[in-house]
Motif scaffolding. Structure first.
Motif, PDB file in Angstrom:
ATOM      1  N   SER A  44       3.441 -11.839  -5.440  1.00  0.00           N
ATOM      2  CA  SER A  44       3.270 -10.382  -5.394  1.00  0.00           C
ATOM      3  C   SER A  44       2.606 -10.001  -4.081  1.00  0.00           C
ATOM      4  CB  SER A  44       2.435  -9.911  -6.593  1.00  0.00           C
ATOM      5  OG  SER A  44       1.151 -10.515  -6.572  1.00  0.00           O
ATOM      6  N   ARG A  45       2.490  -8.714  -3.856  1.00  0.00           N
ATOM      7  CA  ARG A  45       1.882  -8.206  -2.630  1.00  0.00           C
ATOM      8  C   ARG A  45       0.868  -7.111  -2.966  1.00  0.00           C
ATOM      9  NH1 ARG A  45       3.527 -12.271  -1.234  1.00  0.00           N
ATOM     10  NH2 ARG A  45       4.907 -12.806   0.500  1.00  0.00           N
ATOM     11  N   SER A  46       0.012  -6.791  -2.018  1.00  0.00           N
ATOM     12  CA  SER A  46      -1.055  -5.814  -2.252  1.00  0.00           C
ATOM     13  C   SER A  46      -0.622  -4.392  -1.933  1.00  0.00           C
ATOM     14  CB  SER A  46      -2.289  -6.176  -1.420  1.00  0.00           C
ATOM     15  OG  SER A  46      -1.958  -6.244  -0.051  1.00  0.00           O
ATOM     16  N   ASN A  47       0.652  -4.186  -1.568  1.00  0.00           N
ATOM     17  CA  ASN A  47       1.158  -2.834  -1.332  1.00  0.00           C
ATOM     18  C   ASN A  47       2.618  -2.767  -1.770  1.00  0.00           C
ATOM     19  OD1 ASN A  47       2.918  -3.609   1.020  1.00  0.00           O
ATOM     20  ND2 ASN A  47       0.930  -4.055   1.952  1.00  0.00           N
ATOM     21  N   LYS A  48       3.184  -1.571  -1.721  1.00  0.00           N
ATOM     22  CA  LYS A  48       4.543  -1.347  -2.216  1.00  0.00           C
ATOM     23  C   LYS A  48       5.609  -1.545  -1.141  1.00  0.00           C
ATOM     24  CE  LYS A  48       2.827   2.174  -5.430  1.00  0.00           C
ATOM     25  NZ  LYS A  48       2.927   3.589  -5.861  1.00  0.00           N
ATOM     26  N   ASN A  49       5.226  -2.014   0.031  1.00  0.00           N
ATOM     27  CA  ASN A  49       6.175  -2.097   1.136  1.00  0.00           C
ATOM     28  C   ASN A  49       7.272  -3.139   0.924  1.00  0.00           C
ATOM     29  OD1 ASN A  49       4.742  -0.116   2.453  1.00  0.00           O
ATOM     30  ND2 ASN A  49       3.544  -1.541   3.693  1.00  0.00           N
ATOM     31  N   TYR A  50       7.094  -3.996  -0.054  1.00  0.00           N
ATOM     32  CA  TYR A  50       8.087  -5.045  -0.287  1.00  0.00           C
ATOM     33  C   TYR A  50       9.073  -4.658  -1.393  1.00  0.00           C
ATOM     34  CZ  TYR A  50       5.396  -8.069   2.778  1.00  0.00           C
ATOM     35  OH  TYR A  50       4.763  -8.609   3.871  1.00  0.00           O
ATOM     36  N   LYS A  87      13.433   5.890   0.440  1.00  0.00           N
ATOM     37  CA  LYS A  87      12.107   5.825  -0.170  1.00  0.00           C
ATOM     38  C   LYS A  87      12.073   6.835  -1.303  1.00  0.00           C
ATOM     39  CE  LYS A  87       9.495   4.249   3.886  1.00  0.00           C
ATOM     40  NZ  LYS A  87       8.388   4.552   4.827  1.00  0.00           N
ATOM     41  N   SER A 115      10.525   3.386  -7.219  1.00  0.00           N
ATOM     42  CA  SER A 115       9.533   2.329  -6.995  1.00  0.00           C
ATOM     43  C   SER A 115       8.614   2.187  -8.200  1.00  0.00           C
ATOM     44  CB  SER A 115       8.705   2.640  -5.744  1.00  0.00           C
ATOM     45  OG  SER A 115       9.510   2.641  -4.587  1.00  0.00           O
ATOM     46  N   ASP A 146      -3.775  -4.015  -8.988  1.00  0.00           N
ATOM     47  CA  ASP A 146      -3.654  -3.742  -7.554  1.00  0.00           C
ATOM     48  C   ASP A 146      -2.691  -4.694  -6.855  1.00  0.00           C
ATOM     49  OD1 ASP A 146      -5.483  -1.645  -7.763  1.00  0.00           O
ATOM     50  OD2 ASP A 146      -7.184  -2.997  -7.455  1.00  0.00           O
ATOM     51  N   LYS A 147      -1.781  -5.300  -7.607  1.00  0.00           N
ATOM     52  CA  LYS A 147      -0.718  -6.105  -7.025  1.00  0.00           C
ATOM     53  C   LYS A 147       0.628  -5.461  -7.346  1.00  0.00           C
ATOM     54  CE  LYS A 147      -3.030  -9.495  -5.122  1.00  0.00           C
ATOM     55  NZ  LYS A 147      -2.983  -9.758  -3.672  1.00  0.00           N
ATOM     56  N   TYR A 148       1.590  -5.619  -6.428  1.00  0.00           N
ATOM     57  CA  TYR A 148       2.875  -4.949  -6.580  1.00  0.00           C
ATOM     58  C   TYR A 148       4.004  -5.970  -6.431  1.00  0.00           C
ATOM     59  CZ  TYR A 148      -0.013  -0.837  -5.995  1.00  0.00           C
ATOM     60  OH  TYR A 148      -0.995   0.119  -6.149  1.00  0.00           O
TER      61      TYR A 148
END
Length: 608
Positions: free
Chosen positions: A242-248, A259, A264, A278-280
Motif C-alpha cells: 500500500s501507499r501513504s497517498n492516493k497517487n497510485y 481524476k 477513487s 492512513d494507507k491507500y
C-alpha cells in the motif's frame, strides 16, 4: 472612443495558455496525447533540464499534411471534431484545438512531420508567430521540439518549481499515459538517462512491472467486471502493498487518464478493513463506456470529467473490488531482496528421490500422527476453551452446539486458508503453523479481532432483536454527558436498546440487543455508551464499522496469552469461516508466510 477592444491574437493565446500550459509536464501531456491520437505505436520523449531547456517528442503516427501546416498553431483548429454532435462522441484524447496554440505562444516550437498522402515539411514558430515553413525529412510521423518554454511570460517562468520536482511531474505523466495505453511503446529520457520504457505489446502487467517494479506487478490481481453501461478492466494490488497517498490509484475512462474523487473513494472502500489506517491501495483500472455517458469538456486539461450514472458506477466498483479481494488468497509472503532464479532446494531433491508423490493435493490427505494429535473433536476442547477469554461468545447464548465427532476428523482448511499443521506459539502472541509451502505466523489477537469484528459488523444493525432484563442495569454519568445521551436515546432504541433516564444523571437499561456479549453485557453496554459520547452526532449506519472495531478489539485475546493446541485449532476454524481472514479490522496482517524456498536460501541449502 470605445474603451472595449478586441485583444491582439498573440495576447489572447498567452492568456489562454495559462489554462492549458501550467508547467513543462503539461506540455508533455498534450503532445504525447496528440501522438496517441495520431495512432502512434512508438513514442519517444527527450527532456533537457526538466523541460525548461527543451522538450522533444518523436512518434510514428500518421503525421500532418503539409497543406494543414499553417493551421497547426491556430487556436481551435482541429481535425478531431466537426460539429456539436461530435463533441458528445469524443473518443480522442485531444479535441479542443487549444494545446498547440497555447504551447506555441509561450515557446520556440519546431515541427517536422510527414504524412504519406502529402509531402514532408518543417515549421518554425516563435511566441505565437510563424517564422519559417520549409521542406522536411521523409520519415512518417511527427517530430516536435519545444525550446525556451515561458521565455515571454516571466510570471509563469517564476512559478516553475525546482527542476527535480518538474522532472518528477513529467515521469508521472508518461507513466500514467503508458498505463492507460499498454499497446503503445513509450520511452522517456531525462538529460540522457532513460527513466521510463515500455514494450507496447498490450500487456498491462508488463507495463506495471516496467514502471513500478516486479513486486507490485506480482501482487497485482486481474480485475474485470461488466454491466450494460460499464466495462471495467485492469489490476488491483493486494493490500500487503500500500501507499501513504492516493497517487497510485490510476483510473482512465475510454483510455483517458482522469481524476475523480468518487471513483477513487469507491476503490478505497472496496478494500474496506484490509488496509491499515492512513494507507491507500494501488490500482490500475480502465472504464470503457459510451462517450455519451461522460463529459470530458469540463476543463482544458481534460483531467476532470462528469459521468452520467456516476452513483451506479461507484457502487459497481466498490462491490467488484470487494468480490475480487474475497476470491483471492491474501496471506503476505515475507521474502528477501535477492535475485530470483530457478533452483531446487536440497530438501526438494531428497523428496523427489525418496517419495513418489508429495504434491500439495496429496500432502494434506496423508495420515500423519502429528496432525491427528492437533486436530481433535470440538467437543473435547470447549470446556476449557470457552471458559477463557478466547471464547467466541458472539451471540446471546453461552451454549454452543458441538459438531458430532466423525470417523475422519475435518482438516483445518477451507477455501480461504490453506491446510495447516500447528507447531506451537511464540512468546504467547504468535501461532506457528506449517505446511508444504513453508512456515506461517499468525497473530492470535489480530485473528480473533477479525472473527469478532465480522460477527459484530453483521449483527450491529437497526431494529435488532432485544434481550429484556428482569432487573435493569443502572448507569450514572456526569451532567455534561447527560444532554448528549438524551439526544441519542432514539438512535440507541433503533439498535435494540431500551434506555430511560430515571434521575438527573442516572439511566436504566431495560433491554439490550442480542449481539451484546451475554456473559458480561454490562461491560459492553458501558463501552458502547462511552464510545457514543465521544461523537458529535450518531447514526448506526455511520458508526456501524467503528462500533464493530471497538467491540472486537476489547473482547479479543491479548498478547502473552498461551493457548493449547485445541484452542489454536478452534481459532483457525473460526478464522476460516470469515469472509476476509487475512487482516484485522485495522488492516494489519493476520497471517504471514515464509516460503520453504526462502528459508532454504537463508541456510545456503539451495542446489542450483
Amino acid at each position: 472612443m470605445s474603451k472595449i477592444k478586441v485583444l491582439d491574437k498573440i495576447l489572447q493565446d498567452k492568456i489562454a495558455a495559462g489554462e492549458v500550459v501550467e508547467r513543462p509536464s503539461s506540455v508533455v501531456k498534450e503532445l504525447v496525447e496528440n501522438a496517441i491520437d495520431a495512432d502512434a505505436s512508438d513514442v519517444t520523449v527527450y527532456i533537457e533540464e526538466s523541460g525548461m531547456k527543451s522538450i522533444r517528442i518523436i512518434d510514428d503516427g500518421h503525421g500532418i499534411r503539409k497543406e494543414d501546416a499553417p493551421l497547426v498553431f491556430e487556436r481551435h483548429a482541429t481535425s478531431k471534431i466537426e460539429n456539436d454532435y461530435d463533441l458528445f462522441q469524443v473518443r480522442q484524447l485531444g479535441f479542443r484545438g487549444e494545446a498547440l496554440a497555447s504551447i506555441g505562444s509561450v515557446s520556440h516550437a519546431t515541427i517536422e512531420s510527414f504524412n504519406r498522402e502529402s509531402s514532408p515539411f518543417k515549421l518554425t514558430y516563435h511566441g505565437g508567430e510563424q517564422i519559417e515553413l520549409t521542406d522536411g525529412k521523409e520519415r512518417v510521423g511527427t517530430d516536435i521540439l519545444i525550446e525556451n518554454l515561458f521565455y515571454n511570460t516571466p510570471a509563469r517562468l517564476k512559478y516553475v518549481r525546482h527542476l527535480k520536482t518538474e522532472a518528477g511531474k513529467i515521469i508521472d505523466v508518461i507513466s500514467r499515459v503508458a498505463i492507460a495505453h499498454p499497446n503503445v511503446a513509450f520511452k522517456l529520457e531525462l538529460d540522457g538517462s532513460t527513466r521510463v520504457q515500455t514494450k507496447g505489446n498490450g500487456n498491462l502487467k508488463e507495463v506495471i512491472a516496467d514502471i513500478y517494479g516486479l513486486n507490485i506487478a506480482k501482487a497485482a490481481i486481474p480485475f474485470e467486471h461488466e454491466t450494460q453501461d460499464f466495462n471495467i478492466t485492469g489490476f488491483i494490488v493486494k493490500p500487503e502493498i500500500s501507499r501513504s497517498n492516493k497517487n497510485y490509484i490510476h483510473v482512465s475512462i475510454n483510455q483517458r487518464h482522469i481524476k475523480n474523487f468518487g471513483i477513487s473513494q469507491a476503490i478505497i472502500n472496496g478494500y474496506h478493513s484490509l488496509l491499515p489506517k492512513d494507507k491507500y491501495p494501488i490500482a490500475f483500472l480502465n472504464i470503457d463506456m459510451d462517450p455519451k455517458l461522460v463529459d470530458v469538456n469540463v476543463h482544458p486539461t481534460k483531467l476532470e470529467v462528469r459521468i452520467s450514472k456516476d452513483r451506479a458506477l461507484f457502487v459497481l466498483i466498490e462491490e467488484a473490488v470487494k468480490a475480487t479481494l474475497r476470491g483471492t488468497p491474501l496471506i503476505p509472503e515475507i521474502t528477501h531482496d535477492e535475485p530470483e532464479q530457478p533452483f531446487l532446494t536440497e530438501q526438494q531433491v531428497l523428496n523427489l528421490a525418496k517419495t513418489p508423490d508429495y504434491s500439495y493435493q496429496n500432502f494434506s490427505k496423508k495420515s500423519k500422527p502429528f496432525v491427528e494429535e492437533q486436530v481433535q473433536s470440538r467437543r473435547d476442547v470447549y470446556p476449557d476453551y470457552y471458559e477463557t477469554e478466547t471464547k467466541t461468545d458472539y451471540g446471546a447464548s453461552d451454549n454452543v452446539e458441538v459438531e458430532e465427532e466423525q470417523e475422519t476428523q475435518p482438516e483445518v482448511k477451507t477455501d480461504k486458508l490453506p491446510y495447516f499443521e500447528i507447531i506451537g506459539q511464540l512468546h504467547g502472541t504468535y501461532v506457528l503453523l506449517q505446511n508444504d509451502q513453508g512456515l506461517y505466523l499468525m497473530d492470535q489477537h489480530a485473528a480473533q479481532e477479525r472473527i469478532k469484528y465480522e460477527y459484530y459488523y453483521q449483527h450491529v444493525d437497526e431494529n435488532s432483536e432485544s434481550t429484556p432484563l428482569l432487573i435493569p442495569y443502572t448507569f450514572e454519568f456526569p451532567q455534561m454527558d447527560v444532554i448528549a445521551i438524551d439526544e441519542k436515546l432514539d438512535d440507541l432504541k433503533t439498535m435494540g436498546f431500551e434506555i430511560e433516564r430515571v434521575s438527573h444523571s442516572t439511566y436504566h437499561v431495560m433491554s439490550y440487543p442480542n449481539w451484546i456479549n451475554s456473559k458480561n453485557p454490562e461491560v459492553d453496554i458501558q463501552d458502547l455508551l462511552d464510545f457514543i459520547l465521544e461523537k458529535d452526532s450518531f447514526s448506526i449506519q455511520a458508526y456501524k464499522e467503528e462500533v464493530s472495531i471497538m467491540l472486537s478489539c476489547k473482547r479479543s485475546i491479548k498478547a502473552n496469552r498461551y493457548l493449547t493446541n485445541s484452542e489454536i485449532e478452534q481459532l483457525l476454524n473460526d478464522l476460516n469461516a470469515c469472509e476476509s481472514p487475512y487482516t484485522c479490522p485495522h488492516g494489519r496482517p493476520v497471517i504471514i508466510h515464509y516460503s520453504t524456498n526462502d528459508i532454504e536460501r537463508q541456510f545456503n541449502r539451495i542446489m542450483k
